[in-house]
Scaffold this active site. Structure first.
Site, PDB file in Angstrom:
ATOM      1  N   GLU A  57       0.888  -1.157   0.000  1.00 28.16           N
ATOM      2  CA  GLU A  57       0.000   0.000   0.000  1.00 28.16           C
ATOM      3  C   GLU A  57       0.925   1.205   0.000  1.00 28.16           C
ATOM      4  O   GLU A  57       1.586   1.495   0.994  1.00 28.16           O
ATOM      5  CB  GLU A  57      -0.908  -0.033   1.229  1.00 28.16           C
ATOM      6  N   CYS A  70      -2.359   8.552   3.786  1.00 32.28           N
ATOM      7  CA  CYS A  70      -2.133   8.222   2.375  1.00 32.28           C
ATOM      8  C   CYS A  70      -3.359   8.519   1.530  1.00 32.28           C
ATOM      9  O   CYS A  70      -3.253   8.706   0.323  1.00 32.28           O
ATOM     10  CB  CYS A  70      -1.715   6.759   2.229  1.00 32.28           C
TER      11      CYS A  70
END
Length: 264
Positions: A33, A67
């Protein structure tokens, strides 16, 4: 380590690509990720109160250190000026200070290194002559690693602050001619983690969910929102295609075995 059978990693693209290469050499699974440059698209028929509130929280809360934080607001011409004005007003009202104080909205960034990174991007914006409508200057690091909420308007979609992950309370506002152009701009990045769209038109919403190149798409919600029971991950440079959370996480950490029994 020969004992490792899988690796899951959240972090930068550079480190993630290195992990993927090492995992491939070792023949083990890797779940990554990575970064994001998440857009929030505002169409002419959007509920602007909701859009501005969601974008402000998603861009500025947690000091932009998520993020999935919104870092690009892509706004169509008809409502562009009003959205910029409202974003400035909403972000100006945020309180910067001690994160342990209940009245604080925006605390410091996580480290001196991250402070220097974000301050470096603010210097780049100044050197490139970006139109700063709020903030734009880092504080004194001796007083804490505080970066004030910062907004740049009329930003060229090819500028560094529009394509690189800053990971701080900084947002660029980009003007779009219409809904089609807005979706093109939203996809014009190497990343594809999260995106949000603000509209009251169901057809526009459904079109965006199909066309936005992101692993997570929110309609009339914050790009930073996530639920732990559903798959999470990105497209393009934001992921290796695998997903975290929920059943997807269980599948990644599961070895499938096929067993045959013969009757005797």
């Amino acid at each position: 380590d020969p004992r490792a059978r899988a690796v899951t990693f959240t972090g930068s693209n550079g480190v993630g690509r290195g992990i993927a290469a090492r995992a491939a050499e070792s023949g083990i699974k890797a779940q990554l990720e990575l970064g994001g440059k998440n857009p929030s698209v505002v169409l002419a028929d959007a509920d602007l109160d909701r859009a501005v509130g969601c974008i402000t929280r998603s861009a500025m809360w947690s000091t932009g250190q998520r993020c999935t934080a919104t870092s690009r607001a892509i706004v169509v011409d008809e409502v562009y000026e009003e959205v910029v004005e409202r974003l400035v007003a909403a972000s100006t009202a945020l309180v910067v200070g001690d994160p342990l104080d209940e009245g604080t909205d925006v605390g410091p960034v996580a480290s001196r290194s991250q402070f220097d990174t974000v301050a470096g991007y603010l210097a780049i914006a100044q050197d490139q002559g970006l139109k700063c409508v709020l903030g734009g200057e880092a504080g004194d690091p001796d007083d804490g690693f505080f970066i004030p909420p910062t907004i740049y308007a009329d930003v060229d979609p090819d500028s560094r602050l529009a394509v690189e992950e800053v990971f701080g309370p900084v947002i660029v506002v980009i003007r779009a001619r219409d809904a089609e152009h807005a979706l093109e701009l939203a996809n014009a990045t190497e990343y594809g983690l999260s995106a949000s769209l603000f509209t009251t038109n169901l057809s526009s919403a459904l079109r965006a969910t199909r066309e936005l190149e992101a692993g997570v798409v929110h309609v009339n919600g914050e790009s930073a929102g996530a639920e732990p029971h559903v798959p999470f991950g990105g497209m393009k440079a934001s992921s290796t295609g695998s997903r975290e959370q929920g059943k997807a996480a269980a599948e990644f950490f599961t070895e499938t075995k096929t067993i045959y029994f013969e009757a005797v």
